[in-house]
Design a protein around this motif. Structure first.
Motif, short mmCIF file in Angstrom:
data_model
loop_
_atom_site.label_atom_id
_atom_site.label_comp_id
_atom_site.label_asym_id
_atom_site.label_seq_id
_atom_site.Cartn_x
_atom_site.Cartn_y
_atom_site.Cartn_z
N ALA A 52 2.58 1.20 14.70
CA ALA A 52 1.15 1.53 14.65
C ALA A 52 0.29 0.29 14.85
N ASP A 53 -0.79 0.47 15.59
CA ASP A 53 -1.80 -0.58 15.75
C ASP A 53 -2.77 -0.57 14.57
N ALA A 54 -2.93 0.59 13.96
CA ALA A 54 -3.82 0.72 12.80
C ALA A 54 -3.26 1.80 11.88
N VAL A 55 -3.49 1.60 10.59
CA VAL A 55 -3.05 2.56 9.57
C VAL A 55 -4.29 3.02 8.81
N LEU A 56 -4.48 4.33 8.78
CA LEU A 56 -5.54 4.92 7.98
C LEU A 56 -4.84 5.48 6.74
N ALA A 57 -5.11 4.89 5.59
CA ALA A 57 -4.37 5.22 4.37
C ALA A 57 -5.27 5.96 3.40
N GLY A 58 -4.91 7.21 3.11
CA GLY A 58 -5.72 8.06 2.24
C GLY A 58 -5.07 8.30 0.90
N PHE A 59 -5.89 8.36 -0.13
CA PHE A 59 -5.40 8.49 -1.49
C PHE A 59 -6.31 9.38 -2.31
N TRP A 60 -5.72 10.00 -3.32
CA TRP A 60 -6.50 10.68 -4.34
C TRP A 60 -6.66 9.68 -5.48
N THR A 61 -7.75 9.79 -6.20
CA THR A 61 -8.04 8.82 -7.26
C THR A 61 -7.31 9.21 -8.54
N ASP A 62 -6.53 8.26 -9.02
CA ASP A 62 -5.73 8.41 -10.23
C ASP A 62 -6.15 7.32 -11.20
N LYS A 63 -7.01 7.66 -12.15
CA LYS A 63 -7.50 6.72 -13.15
C LYS A 63 -8.14 5.49 -12.50
N GLY A 64 -8.97 5.70 -11.49
CA GLY A 64 -9.69 4.61 -10.85
C GLY A 64 -8.90 3.83 -9.82
N ASP A 65 -7.76 4.33 -9.43
CA ASP A 65 -6.88 3.66 -8.46
C ASP A 65 -6.18 4.75 -7.65
N CYS A 66 -5.30 4.33 -6.75
CA CYS A 66 -4.48 5.31 -6.03
C CYS A 66 -3.22 5.59 -6.86
N ALA A 67 -2.51 6.63 -6.49
CA ALA A 67 -1.27 6.98 -7.17
C ALA A 67 -0.21 5.90 -6.91
N PRO A 68 0.76 5.75 -7.81
CA PRO A 68 1.77 4.70 -7.67
C PRO A 68 2.53 4.73 -6.34
N GLU A 69 2.82 5.91 -5.82
CA GLU A 69 3.56 5.97 -4.56
C GLU A 69 2.74 5.40 -3.39
N MET A 70 1.43 5.64 -3.41
CA MET A 70 0.58 5.06 -2.37
C MET A 70 0.46 3.56 -2.55
N ALA A 71 0.36 3.10 -3.79
CA ALA A 71 0.30 1.66 -4.05
C ALA A 71 1.54 0.97 -3.49
N GLN A 72 2.69 1.59 -3.68
CA GLN A 72 3.94 1.02 -3.17
C GLN A 72 3.92 0.93 -1.65
N VAL A 73 3.45 1.97 -0.98
CA VAL A 73 3.38 1.96 0.48
C VAL A 73 2.38 0.92 0.96
N LEU A 74 1.21 0.88 0.34
CA LEU A 74 0.20 -0.09 0.74
C LEU A 74 0.73 -1.52 0.65
N SER A 75 1.51 -1.79 -0.36
CA SER A 75 2.02 -3.15 -0.58
C SER A 75 2.97 -3.60 0.53
N GLN A 76 3.41 -2.67 1.36
CA GLN A 76 4.36 -2.99 2.41
C GLN A 76 3.74 -2.96 3.82
#
Length: 177
Positions: A52-76
């Motif tokens: 991918a040339d660009a990633v559009l990353a969408g999340f639902w708000t979980d206590k003011g942040d994204c869910a842990p599975e999205m956080a893990q993906v974002l970190s990579q």
């Protein structure tokens, strides 16, 4: 340009936004691929962005942040251009959305480039309203709890067509489309 629309959606709101983005971008980019981030299968989502040339990353708000599975993906997302989009049960204040995006972007590696972000309100499950009603019944006249119920009711119409158009426009601007 090749884009991947990653999304994590608990109640369907973020999926709705992701679908609107994928549909709108399909006429402007060479390839757009929507990919759901599924708990326990984060590696599949990360693999999907390799070309991918660009990633559009969408999340639902979980206590003011994204869910842990999205956080893990974002970190990579090393070296990727990233547009963040999200939904939250509470809305109406840009400052609230900005705080959420600030929390979510901390999960991105230093080499990722945040090209933009957008958020909108999303409806919540009826169990949430029942919790608010029970709390109000225990404390009649509690203005804070009544405001929570009022917000719940206002959120029922979101994401609206206007919300979707706003996020699509923000993404297109971020991608220079």
């Amino acid at each position: 340009m090749r884009c991947v629309v990653l999304y994590s959606s608990k109640g369907g709101n973020t999926r709705m936004v992701a679908d609107a983005l994928a549909d709108a971008l399909s006429t402007d980019v060479d390839k757009v691929t929507p990919v759901e981030v599924v708990p326990g299968h984060e590696g599949d989502a990360v693999s999907s962005v390799a070309e991918a040339d660009a990633v559009l990353a969408g999340f639902w708000t979980d206590k003011g942040d994204c869910a842990p599975e999205m956080a893990q993906v974002l970190s990579q997302l090393e070296g990727k251009r990233v547009f963040l989009f999200g939904t939250a049960g509470f809305g109406g204040e840009a400052a609230y959305f900005e705080r959420i995006v600030a929390n979510v972007k901390t999960h991105l590696p230093e080499s990722a480039v945040l090209i933009g972000s957008a958020m909108c309100q999303g409806k919540m499950g009826m169990a949430v309203r029942r919790r608010y009603e029970a709390a109000l019944a225990e404390h009649p006249g509690d203005a804070r709890m009544q405001a929570m119920i009022d917000n719940f009711d206002a959120a029922l119409s979101h994401p609206s067509a206007e919300d979707l158009a706003g996020i699509v426009d923000a993404a297109k601007d971020a991608l220079d489309l």
